[in-house]
Enzyme design. Structure first.
Site, PDB file in Angstrom:
ATOM      1  N   GLU B 216       0.822  -1.212   0.000  1.00 16.18           N
ATOM      2  CA  GLU B 216       0.000   0.000   0.000  1.00 16.18           C
ATOM      3  C   GLU B 216       0.852   1.256   0.000  1.00 16.18           C
ATOM      4  OE1 GLU B 216      -1.012  -2.731   1.168  1.00 16.18           O
ATOM      5  OE2 GLU B 216      -3.061  -2.843   0.471  1.00 16.18           O
ATOM      6  N   ASN B 300      -0.737  -7.240  -3.794  1.00 17.54           N
ATOM      7  CA  ASN B 300      -1.359  -6.445  -4.841  1.00 17.54           C
ATOM      8  C   ASN B 300      -0.327  -5.564  -5.537  1.00 17.54           C
ATOM      9  OD1 ASN B 300      -1.315  -5.094  -2.089  1.00 17.54           O
ATOM     10  ND2 ASN B 300      -1.637  -3.341  -3.436  1.00 17.54           N
ATOM     11  N   ASP B 342      -7.297  -4.904  -5.130  1.00 15.29           N
ATOM     12  CA  ASP B 342      -6.398  -5.234  -4.021  1.00 15.29           C
ATOM     13  C   ASP B 342      -6.511  -6.692  -3.604  1.00 15.29           C
ATOM     14  OD1 ASP B 342      -6.001  -4.568  -0.556  1.00 15.29           O
ATOM     15  OD2 ASP B 342      -4.441  -4.452  -2.081  1.00 15.29           O
TER      16      ASP B 342
END
Lengths: 320, 617, 197
Positions: B216, B300, B342
């Site tokens: 992230e 991801n 994601d």
């Protein structure tokens, strides 16, 4: 061409030339009409007419049609075909400029910001996709599809010598296309009022031979020089600390998307939305005081020492 | 309703008969040859439980190389499980989410807290399991602000006389299990650029495998192997970039053609976006000792805004099979090409052998975030079965010819436009919380989620150390209104056998035992034992905080079987924190036994120290 | 534009000049702030600087201005603040910015310092990447959520007197922000932040 860079009466490209031809054609028709009608009006007003003879007056009591009808028939015979031809011609031109005759060889996504232009070059190979700003290169003779999007307000994409205006509306996906017949720098301008610096939101479409375009495109993907001079190296550090939150330089530290992509900045001939020349003094002035160059521009005045700014300018100049 | 009122009735009964035929219980394994020593349940699936350590130990997070989380202990049975009571408990003082499983080797239990990653060794021979030693590594607090999903630690390893685990601030540390002193500490990455380490360091043989977190925050993901004795880094395989970085060589043979090519880890990204492409390895690693392959997944892609990164974005949301010694990739499979929601690929790969199309296959099962449970041949990477195991609407199925999902075009987010009710949410139908396998039933037991999202993407700049994220989400439960469900899954036929809906999400691991019990915990703090065959809940106990860790079972030095689990909510469960009844944080390990019995359990005993220094009483 | 530039410059200069002074509060024994005792060894302010009420009572030159708040909102997303603090400011990886609890002080000056200098546990330092005006705009955006401490109430905020009050602007402030964003409970934020030994 350089004397009237935005002159749309002399265009060069398959997206614009039919329209220009039609424009001149209609101008010609209009001028002819004006000339003919004007001459007739003048002739009619100056023609000497004597009083009608008694015999003619007597004859006219019967109600023969006025001899002017022939003029009407004649006028119709001339104008109807001309108008029909103009209509057909206009429709043909509309069809021609609506989409390119061949499928586009290149797609560019143009994203309009206040007050600069972002251009992302698409490709079926993802690794050849990259972003640049304000100077859009295209290959000559190849129809190029331009997908339009806006980050903030309504703009309009207008390269007068290559195509008509196409509005760029936030939330809407518009598209237009351009094609250049000859190499050259074609200037574009935002065509829809979009705020304080609307008048200084220009761009250039740089048309070059397909070989030169391919070379440019490959070069854009390359990282900057790995061995900069000490001054430029200092500038790179200044850039990473002070500018990278808003600007991107591919291959260097910096991934900001707020301002234009500055990769290979030194290859561009203009700065600040294609408004000022890209040379040392203008670059320095732009960094030192953006509001002095383009009041209201969203680029802030970053307080740098003289030495830092000098290094930064040297670094940006080294981005060939 | 003119002529026959009977026609609809007839049709209905035919239809019902057909339905009943479809749902008939499957025939047991068709008498296919089973390796000796293996027990086969009625799906025919079995597993190799190497390293086949002492039955009463829990020597690693998943108990064995295959990640089955299955214990052969049978003292606690469906008949007596309702008598489980707390034997003792232990609070470790750390307030972040507790996700790791205790390790029991010999007479000692080893625990590590979430940040600040303090290690404890508890003496199981003494009443109340007192602390033998503790070790404070003092990791840097910078890392707390770079951890996307709480400052957790998902596990630790004991091997070669050392307790080895990752610190949040990107170090791997080894502690001598006798003295509690540091043996080595290796710096693996830099938290300032948004990289942390939360995964359980995993040991196979003489190597410890560690990976980073940070998908992230635009990190560049990797998995590395360190030497267990010295901590020296032996190799590092990145998750994106050119083949040399990803350790792809001539031996790399992915099953599907679309993953064959040169430098796909760079070519499937625009310009150089692979450098901040995510593909971090923050999940589980399993190992097949016969094939000498390790199996793990990648996170991801970064940023979490797909419009910014056209292309397949290899090797994100994928899994690798690598040579355990050299790290070179043998095959890979990307679960969610060009992931837009994601759906990381890091969930555990449980290695089982299944009968499929007439012969036994060495396979693995991953309950992927994207909602499909994949049964994959672990020698070749071919997808054998891919069926949804929960609620999803982003895809309509998996194309078995290519292994690629058939994406629903309406569920693809575009920046600035709200995508309503995309299922599952980013957390997936199952996140990292691991499932368990029982060879007695041949079923897998998985804690799943039933959560959907409204999603708006925002184009993101890359600014090192800050989120490279862009997903604005509000989450809500899916159909049925329950946030979680605990399921039993048939990996051979790809179908749910039973399901226990839960009000709150399930983020705890599962534990299966040889007495046909399965244990799991809920986010609102209920620890449950259920019948492995029927899914009937046999025992529930409310703990002090929500349970997001992994239950274990072991035999104490007194010969009793214990079940232990941490309670301490946190992690990614904060998405549900607005729901009434969401618990507060906690940090207590609960250890259960029949009637709460334990060593020296008589009340009011005074432990005295004899001349020899041993506690008595 | 000119006058506002001047105010921004003055506010920022005041902030940094007073920070640089670092005089112990004992020397300013003639207190201007209400309720300040003449402690010879005062506690440092919430962010660990020398306690200097004047320092942290600086006003935000953009407070309450709709276009500054709107620009602050754009910056909040573009500079990735929303990724840590939530698109509704309710907190996620980073703390809740819409409630009354401010670990490093909730006055405009304190929040400015937090953004410009960064804080322990991972808050980056933006002072070199963003110009002062942009940081003040971010502060204005956060102020619009109503949880910050008014500059004049710095002492009360530091002594925990304001913590019980609901955010002062529930609902929208000029159509920006939600004010009452419910995020992690304060106890959970507290617990998460105070765990470090």
């Amino acid at each position: 061409m350089t004397s009237a860079p935005l002159g749309y009466l002399a265009t060069d490209g398959a997206a614009a030339s039919p329209v220009t031809a039609l424009a001149w054609g209609l101008i010609g028709v209009s001028l002819a009409v004006i000339l003919i009608v004007g001459l007739l009006v003048v002739w009619a007003s100056l023609r000497r007419r004597g009083a009608p003879s008694q015999k003619e007056t007597d004859d006219n009591l019967v109600g023969r049609p006025a001899s002017g009808l022939a003029w009407i028939y004649g006028g119709l015979a001339i104008s109807v075909p001309v108008l029909l031809i103009s209509t057909v011609w206009s429709l043909v031109v509309l069809a021609q400029v609506m989409k390119p005759s061949a499928s586009p060889g290149l797609t560019i996504e143009v994203n309009a910001h206040q007050w600069w232009w972002e251009a992302r070059y698409d490709s079926p190979d993802p690794w050849r996709i990259f972003t640049t700003a304000n100077e859009i290169h295209i290959p000559v003779g190849v129809p190029v599809r331009i997908k339009l999007a806006s980050s903030d307000v309504i703009h309009s994409f207008w390269a007068p010598k290559l195509a008509g205006k196409m509005d760029v509306i936030p939330g809407l996906a518009n598209a237009t296309w351009i094609e250049a017949n000859h190499p050259g720098r074609y200037r574009g301008q935002c065509g829809e009022y979009c705020g304080l610096q609307h008048a200084r939101m220009a761009f250039y479409v740089v048309a070059e031979s397909p070989a030169a375009f391919a070379a440019w495109r490959a070069h854009e993907l390359e990282p900057p020089d790995a061995h900069p001079s000490p001054v430029a190296a200092r500038g790179a550090e200044v850039f990473a600390a002070r500018c990278a939150a808003c600007h991107t330089i591919r291959g260097a530290e910096g991934g900001g998307l707020v301002g234009p992509d500055l990769s290979h900045l030194a290859e561009r001939e203009t700065l600040a939305g294609a408004m000022i020349p890209n040379d040392r003094s203008h670059l320095d002035a732009w960094i030192r005081d953006p509001q002095g160059v383009k009041p209201g521009a969203l680029m802030p005045a970053v307080r740098l020492t003289q030495a830092d700014r000098g290094g930064l300018v040297a670094y940006l100049e080294s981005l060939k | 309703m003119k002529s026959s009122g009977r026609a609809p009735f007839l049709a209905l009964s035919v239809f019902a008969a057909l339905l009943a035929a479809c749902h008939k219980t499957p025939a047991p394994n068709q008498g296919l040859a089973v390796p000796s020593g293996h027990v086969q349940g009625w799906t025919g699936a079995t597993a190799n439980f190497a390293p086949n350590g002492p039955a009463g130990e829990w020597p690693s997070q998943a108990r064995d190389y295959a990640n089955t989380r299955y214990s052969p202990l049978t003292q606690i049975t469906p008949a007596n499980v309702a008598r489980l009571r707390t034997a003792w408990s232990f609070s470790d003082g750390a307030q972040y989410g507790h996700e790791g499983a205790p390790i029991v080797v010999g007479d000692t239990m080893y625990l590590v807290t979430p940040f600040p990653n303090i290690a404890y060794a508890l003496d199981l021979t003494k009443p109340g399991a007192p602390i033998k030693w503790s070790f404070s590594p003092n990791p840097s607090p910078i890392a707390i602000g770079k951890a996307c999903c709480d400052a957790v630690l998902r596990g630790w390893a004991v091997a070669d006389g050392k307790l080895i685990y990752n610190l949040l601030d990107d170090h791997t540390v080894a502690v001598d299990i006798k003295t509690g002193k540091q043996v080595w500490r290796t710096k693996m990455d830099n938290p300032e650029n948004g990289t942390t380490m939360t995964m359980a360091a995993t040991v196979f043989g003489d190597k410890v495998y560690v990976g980073n977190s940070g998908g992230e925050l635009g990190t560049r993901g990797w998995l590395a192997a360190l030497d267990v004795a010295t901590g020296k880094e032996l190799w590092r395989a990145y998750g994106s970039g050119p083949d040399t970085d990803v350790k792809i060589g001539p031996d790399f043979k992915p099953y599907y053609d679309w993953m064959k090519g040169k430098d796909l880890g760079a070519a499937s990204w625009p310009s150089d976006m692979w450098k901040h492409g995510g593909a971090s390895s923050w999940g589980w690693v399993s190992f097949d000792p016969q094939l000498n392959l390790i199996y793990y997944g990648t996170s991801n892609p970064s940023p979490r805004v797909p419009a910014q990164r056209p292309g397949l974005n290899l090797w994100t949301a994928a899994m690798f099979a690598r040579d355990a010694t050299t790290g070179m990739a043998k095959w890979a499979f990307q679960f969610t090409p060009h992931d837009q929601w994601d759906y990381d690929g890091v969930n555990e790969n449980i290695l089982i052998d299944i009968p499929f199309q007439g012969r036994m296959h060495k396979a693995l099962v991953q309950f992927n975030r994207n909602g499909f449970a994949y049964t994959i041949d672990r020698q070749t990477g071919q997808v054998l079965v891919a069926q949804p195991f929960g609620n999803l609407n982003w895809a309509t199925g998996v194309d078995m010819k290519t292994g690629q999902p058939i994406v629903n075009p309406a569920m693809q987010p575009k920046p600035g436009i709200k995508l309503v009710n995309a299922c599952p949410t980013d957390l997936g139908v199952k996140d990292w919380q691991p499932a368990a396998f029982s060879p007695r039933t041949g079923l897998l037991y998985a804690p799943t989620l039933n959560v959907c999202m409204d999603l708006t993407d925002h184009v993101q700049s890359y600014i090192a150390g800050t989120p490279y994220d862009g997903m604005e989400m509000t989450r809500h439960p899916g159909p049925g209104g329950n946030w979680g469900a605990f399921i039993a899954w048939d990996p051979v036929h790809g179908r749910k056998v039973w399901s226990i809906p839960e009000n709150f999400m399930l983020f705890s691991g599962a534990l299966a035992t040889a007495s046909d019990l399965v244990f799991y915990g809920t986010v609102d703090g209920w620890f449950r034992a259920v019948d492995a065959r029927t899914g009937k809940v046999l025992w529930s106990q409310k703990l002090g905080s929500g349970i997001i860790s992994q239950p274990i079972t072991y035999t104490g030095p007194d010969g009793r079987q214990y079940v232990a689990v941490y309670s301490g909510v946190g992690g990614a469960t904060s998405v549900e924190s607005k729901q009434a009844g969401f618990p507060a944080h906690g940090n207590t390990l609960y250890v259960f036994s029949i009637d709460g019995a334990g060593p020296g359990a008589a009340a009011g005993m005074l432990a005295t120290v004899t001349a020899a220094g041993k506690a008595g009483g | 534009m000119r006058a506002r530039d001047l105010r921004v410059g003055l506010a920022t200069a005041a902030l940094f000049a007073l920070a640089a002074c670092g005089q112990p509060a004992g020397r300013r024994a003639a207190p201007a702030a209400v309720g300040m005792t003449a402690n010879r060894l005062p506690v440092g302010d919430l962010a660990g600087d020398v306690q200097s009420p004047a320092l942290l009572s600086v006003q935000n030159p953009f407070a309450g201005q709709p276009d500054a708040i709107a620009q602050g909102k754009v910056l909040f997303v573009k500079m990735n603040c929303a990724g840590c603090h939530g698109y509704d400011l309710a907190g996620n990886m980073g703390p809740n910015l819409a409630d009354r609890y401010w670990r490093y002080g909730g006055t405009p000056g304190a929040v400015y310092q937090s953004i410009a200098r960064g804080r322990p546990q991972g808050m980056p330092s933006w002072g070199r990447a963003l110009p002062p005006a942009d940081i003040w705009r971010l502060v204005a955006y956060i102020q619009s959520y109503g949880g910050m401490t008014p500059a004049a109430q710095y002492q009360a905020g530091e002594q925990g007197d304001l913590a019980g009050a609901p955010p002062s602007a529930p609902g929208e402030a000029k159509g920006v922000g939600t004010g009452q964003a419910a995020g992690k409970s304060r106890m959970q934020s507290d617990a998460a932040q105070s765990a470090a030994p």
